[in-house]
Design an enzyme around this catalytic site. Structure first.
Site, mmCIF file in Angstrom:
data_model
loop_
_atom_site.group_PDB
_atom_site.id
_atom_site.type_symbol
_atom_site.label_atom_id
_atom_site.label_comp_id
_atom_site.label_asym_id
_atom_site.label_seq_id
_atom_site.Cartn_x
_atom_site.Cartn_y
_atom_site.Cartn_z
ATOM 1 N N CYS A 125 18.895 -1.247 -26.024
ATOM 2 C CA CYS A 125 20.329 -1.139 -25.755
ATOM 3 C C CYS A 125 20.912 -2.525 -25.438
ATOM 4 C CB CYS A 125 20.572 -0.129 -24.644
ATOM 5 S SG CYS A 125 22.274 0.411 -24.584
ATOM 6 N N HIS A 139 17.782 4.649 -25.968
ATOM 7 C CA HIS A 139 16.849 4.553 -24.829
ATOM 8 C C HIS A 139 15.615 5.427 -25.079
ATOM 9 C CE1 HIS A 139 19.332 2.316 -21.907
ATOM 10 N NE2 HIS A 139 20.338 2.822 -22.599
ATOM 11 N N GLU A 152 13.031 5.613 -23.336
ATOM 12 C CA GLU A 152 12.350 5.998 -22.088
ATOM 13 C C GLU A 152 12.856 7.300 -21.490
ATOM 14 O OE1 GLU A 152 14.106 3.390 -22.697
ATOM 15 O OE2 GLU A 152 15.601 2.971 -21.182
ATOM 16 N N SER A 198 1.366 9.016 9.220
ATOM 17 C CA SER A 198 2.415 10.017 9.433
ATOM 18 C C SER A 198 1.944 11.385 8.979
ATOM 19 C CB SER A 198 3.647 9.616 8.625
ATOM 20 O OG SER A 198 3.347 9.699 7.244
ATOM 21 N N GLY A 199 0.810 11.406 8.266
ATOM 22 C CA GLY A 199 0.376 12.680 7.691
ATOM 23 C C GLY A 199 0.893 12.830 6.269
ATOM 24 N N GLY A 200 1.779 11.920 5.849
ATOM 25 C CA GLY A 200 2.267 11.951 4.480
ATOM 26 C C GLY A 200 1.218 11.377 3.535
ATOM 27 N N VAL A 201 1.468 11.526 2.240
ATOM 28 C CA VAL A 201 0.485 11.110 1.239
ATOM 29 C C VAL A 201 0.265 9.591 1.273
ATOM 30 C CG1 VAL A 201 -0.049 11.078 -1.219
ATOM 31 C CG2 VAL A 201 1.153 13.006 -0.250
ATOM 32 N N SER A 214 0.729 7.061 3.561
ATOM 33 C CA SER A 214 -0.027 6.421 4.643
ATOM 34 C C SER A 214 -1.460 6.965 4.682
ATOM 35 C CB SER A 214 0.675 6.584 5.989
ATOM 36 O OG SER A 214 0.798 7.937 6.339
ATOM 37 N N SER A 215 -1.655 8.216 4.279
ATOM 38 C CA SER A 215 -3.015 8.772 4.283
ATOM 39 C C SER A 215 -3.879 8.087 3.228
ATOM 40 C CB SER A 215 -2.989 10.270 3.978
ATOM 41 O OG SER A 215 -2.176 10.929 4.903
ATOM 42 N N LYS A 260 4.604 6.671 -6.918
ATOM 43 C CA LYS A 260 4.124 7.809 -6.117
ATOM 44 C C LYS A 260 3.011 8.595 -6.827
ATOM 45 C CE LYS A 260 5.119 10.577 -2.497
ATOM 46 N NZ LYS A 260 5.457 10.065 -1.166
#
Ligand code: XMP
Length: 520
Positions: A84, A177, A179, A230-233, A235-236, A376
């Site tokens: 583009c 585009h 993508e 924190s128990g989140g993905v 930081s674990s 992520k």
């Protein structure tokens, strides 16, 4: 810098630049996005890209002073793909012509028809209906004269030069585009592009894990590292990765602010103690947080209090660990990408996100941030590689301020208790119906009002509950999840029957924008 073959994406400010990186990472190709202003000769020499992609962007190359890559990009001898705005900038810089308007703007779905010549970039294309390919266009300007050496390989009604290339130099330039989702076969173009650029697909999580472990060992030596859990993905995964690298030199601090979900603290602590034997401090500071939040109803004030206390508490426990020199954080790539901003000023603060910013300087700590190159879903893949249980890895994101921002208005222990139980029933419903993995994030929020109801023969005057569920790629935009009426009805009935204190349930059908995912 990574040892892998590298692809450079030069960003001109398109809304979908991150998606280019996603498509490439899915092909096991390592790439980074950098704003065009940062890319100069020294940068190119150090980065040593094996190929380059020029992104789209909102500006017009016909405007004086519009963004340009350095000329040297075209002299590196590496394959280049312009998309583009990237196509137009290529044409302009290489001696072609770009014009505005004349009724040739195209926004949305279009169909590209091949010309006679064959181009390796297009292998596997033009097999669909009538030999045409569906693509997504979004352009006001168009190329009106090709640069020397270029030929046309595909046209659409609004873009006679929809696909152009100079095959002798491996320069490719497309108006649409590839993508985005609305170019259904777009991934094939990227696959062909990286293949002809000689990428071998060397970006795999197994190799990344080994390299990251080696880098952590080298960075940390025999010093101690602390990690806020924190128990989140994120930081674990960071904690388990660092533990693999340096074992007992890592201590985790899990700050329980009293704003966690039902059984969350026990689950996190058990999982870390039982499965990994990682030294873990469980800092139960619910009284402190809830005490300071007492009577506070303004969302930003709540966030600031939680952020400040988190740092105080973390610092208190961290200072008990002898010789801690490093702080580990689960910072991800989307947090470090510097996107091109055309607004000219700092963007408006919608919400003050809570993190441990400020702490490293205050305590003289150096940062260990081994996830900062990852998206992520790559963090999830790394987590699997490290053997974290699937149930843990697949968990929906949970924000640092926890239930505080799902309890609009004043926070009380009573409300938090009701919310915890209602949220657990809601999530259980979603799991029972097999919808958990389809939904990006789901949660309940206790609304700051009581309403009248009737149960049995009696009047009730209880809280109303809001249910939220969204699909999203990265949390930046989101669509509300289209539950069936049966699901919503059944869930509402279960919550009201099973949770004392709720007598009415609402479903939030707002997308983001205009809403945000959390209520505060
Ligand atoms: P919003 O509400 O801004 O949320 O649409 C986007 C995503 O970010 C999460 N979120 C946070 N995560 N600290 C975090 O770690 C925070 O302060 C915070 N606020 C929102 C939210 O849960 C969603 O996934």
């Amino acid at each position: 810098m990574t040892q892998h073959q590298r692809l450079l994406i030069i960003d001109f400010g398109s809304q979908v630049t991150q998606l280019i990186a996603r498509r490439l990472r899915e092909l096991s190709v390592y790439c980074e996005i950098h704003p065009y202003q940062k890319v100069d000769d020294a940068f190119l020499a150090e980065f040593a890209p094996k190929a380059i992609i020029l992104s789209g962007g909102p500006d017009s190359v016909t405007r004086d002073g519009s963004p340009r890559p350095p000329e040297s990009v075209f002299a590196l001898g590496v394959p280049i793909l312009g998309i583009c705005y990237g196509q137009q900038v290529m044409m302009q810089e290489l001696g072609g012509l770009v014009e505005t308007g004349h009724g040739t703007a195209e926004f949305g779905r279009a169909y590209v028809t091949p010309t006679a010549e064959r181009l390796p970039l297009l292998d596997g294309w033009f097999g669909g209906v009538d030999g045409r390919e569906q693509v997504w266009m979004s352009h006001g300007d168009h190329v009106s004269r090709l640069a020397p050496g270029f030929a046309v390989f595909g046209t659409s009604p609004g873009a006679p030069f929809a696909i152009t290339a100079d095959p002798s130099r491996n320069f490719f330039a497309v108006q649409f585009h590839p993508e985005v989702h609305h170019t259904p076969n777009g991934a094939k173009l990227y696959e062909n592009f990286v293949k002809l650029a000689g990428f071998t697909g060397d970006w795999t999580m197994a190799s990344y894990k080994d390299e990251a472990i080696a880098r952590i060992r080298e960075q940390v030596g025999d010093k101690q590292v602390i990690c806020g859990l924190s128990g989140g993905v994120d930081s674990s995964v960071a904690a388990v990765l660092i533990h693999e690298a340096i074992g007992d030199q890592l201590t985790c601090v899990f700050v329980d602010h009293g704003l966690l979900r039902l059984n969350e603290a026990e689950e996190v602590v058990t999982m870390f103690r039982d499965n990994y034997n990682i030294p873990l401090i469980h800092a139960d500071e619910a009284d402190l947080f809830l005490g300071e939040l007492d009577g506070v109803s303004d969302p930003e004030t709540k966030r600031k209090i939680i952020g400040r206390l988190f740092i105080d508490v973390f610092q208190k426990y961290a200072s008990q660990i002898d010789g801690a020199e490093f702080l580990a954080q689960g910072t991800l790539y989307p947090d470090v990408i510097e996107s091109v901003s055309f607004s000219g000023g700092p963007s408006v603060t919608i919400k003050s996100h809570h993190n441990v910013g400020g702490l490293p300087e205050k305590m003289g700590l150096k940062l260990v941030e081994q996830l900062r190159e990852l998206f992520k879903d790559e963090v999830r893949a790394l987590g699997r590689e490290l053997g974290l249980p699937d149930k843990f890895i697949g968990r929906h994101p949970f924000p640092g301020p926890g239930l505080a921002i799902r309890c609009p208005g004043e926070i009380t222990r009573e409300k938090l208790e009701i919310l915890r139980r209602a949220d657990a029933v809601y999530i259980d419903q979603i799991r029972r119906h097999g919808l958990y993995d389809e939904i990006w994030q789901a949660f309940a929020a206790i609304l700051p009002m009581r309403t009248v109801g009737v149960m049995g023969d009696g009047r009730t005057y209880d809280f109303a509950l809001g249910l939220r569920a969204v699909t999203s790629v990265d949390g930046m935009t989101a669509d509300y999840y289209p539950f069936t009426h049966e699901f919503l009805g059944e869930t509402s009935t279960r919550i009201i029957n099973e949770v004392r204190g709720i007598n009415r349930v609402f479903y939030d059908c707002t997308s983001k924008p205009p809403g945000t995912i959390e209520l505060e």
